[in-house]
Design a protein around this motif. Structure first.
Motif, PDB file in Angstrom:
ATOM      1  N   GLU A  39      -0.857  -6.555   4.422  1.00 32.21           N
ATOM      2  CA  GLU A  39       0.078  -7.168   5.368  1.00 32.21           C
ATOM      3  C   GLU A  39       1.145  -7.997   4.667  1.00 32.21           C
ATOM      4  OE1 GLU A  39      -0.044 -10.000   9.387  1.00 32.21           O
ATOM      5  OE2 GLU A  39      -1.827  -9.780   8.118  1.00 32.21           O
ATOM      6  N   LYS A  43       5.152  -7.463   5.075  1.00 29.66           N
ATOM      7  CA  LYS A  43       6.044  -8.521   5.562  1.00 29.66           C
ATOM      8  C   LYS A  43       7.167  -8.799   4.564  1.00 29.66           C
ATOM      9  CE  LYS A  43       2.929 -10.866   8.758  1.00 29.66           C
ATOM     10  NZ  LYS A  43       2.194 -12.105   9.087  1.00 29.66           N
ATOM     11  N   GLN A  60       0.483  -2.356  11.379  1.00 28.59           N
ATOM     12  CA  GLN A  60      -0.656  -1.828  10.625  1.00 28.59           C
ATOM     13  C   GLN A  60      -1.189  -0.566  11.298  1.00 28.59           C
ATOM     14  OE1 GLN A  60      -4.145  -1.636  11.439  1.00 28.59           O
ATOM     15  NE2 GLN A  60      -4.650  -0.854   9.393  1.00 28.59           N
TER      16      GLN A  60
END
Length: 244
Positions: A39, A43, A60
């Motif tokens: 993640e 980002k 995701q």
């Protein structure tokens, strides 16, 4: 921005997929940055795109899970109003001579590379709007037959087969379906497990005498995903610097 094209890019948190995501954003597309587990990296890609004035969100998904993939496309609908472009860059690589291959590694790789590609292609076929594009990622090893790549090349051969068939199944939809087949490309995945001698040998194989870069591959994918590639359909583009 109702007229902005919207792209879903899987495997977009690193390597070729990451560069494809940022390249499409530079070309003016809104991007859903699909990632499997990292993640933070995803980002970072979103931040890079938005800092440059683009639009992006991270989502995701396990590409082999049809519920995850449906949710990935839902994220594109919710954030940007639909999907015009899908680039499936998610993939897994395990190198081994066929006689020594661990079958668990084979199953893991084929789950991502074959089932995952099929699930993404199926959802894309259902959702991509007229005038859109689907781009799958294969490998030039399908044609080059490098020892040690038997299982990987077999999985990507399946990707090429489904790509060519899907292009024909979408007759009348005004949606192109193509695959990009990179040669040796300087990514973390490529360098993993290779010694300097092997890397140098592979870099010398193309007449251009270098490894490909993620940008080399991303530019081909962006062409196929953009307005300039509308007359290219049902093709596998071997982006490998001319290796024979």
């Amino acid at each position: 921005m109702a007229d902005q094209r919207v792209a879903v890019v899987t495997g977009a948190s690193r390597g070729i997929g990451r560069t494809i995501a940022t390249t499409l954003a530079k070309a003016g597309q809104a991007v859903v940055v699909g990632y499997a587990g990292n993640e933070t990296a995803a980002k970072e890609v979103v931040d890079q795109i938005t800092a440059a004035g683009g639009r992006a969100v991270a989502a995701q998904a396990d590409v082999a899970d049809e519920r995850d993939v449906a949710a990935l496309f839902d994220a594109a609908d919710e954030a940007f109003g639909g999907v015009d472009v899908v680039v499936n860059s998610a993939g897994r690589l395990a190198l081994s001579p066929i006689a020594e291959l661990d079958l668990d590694a084979l199953d893991d790789m084929h789950r991502t590379n074959i089932r995952g590609s099929f699930v993404i292609a199926r959802e894309a076929a259902r959702r991509v709007r007229s005038g859109g594009a689907i781009v799958m990622l294969s490998t030039s090893v399908v044609g080059l037959q490098f020892p040690g790549y038997g299982a990987y090349a077999a999985s990507k051969g399946a990707v090429e087969a489904m790509t060519l068939i899907l292009a024909r199944e979408l007759r009348g939809r005004d949606v192109t379906v193509n695959a990009v087949a990179p040669g040796p490309t300087a990514t973390e995945l490529f360098f993993d497990g290779k010694d300097e001698q092997t890397i140098e040998r592979l870099a010398k194989q193309p007449p251009l005498e270098r490894l490909g870069t993620p940008a080399d591959i991303a530019e081909v994918a962006a062409f196929l995903a953009g307005t300039g590639g509308r007359w290219v359909n049902g093709q596998v583009v071997r982006a490998n610097g001319g290796i024979i």
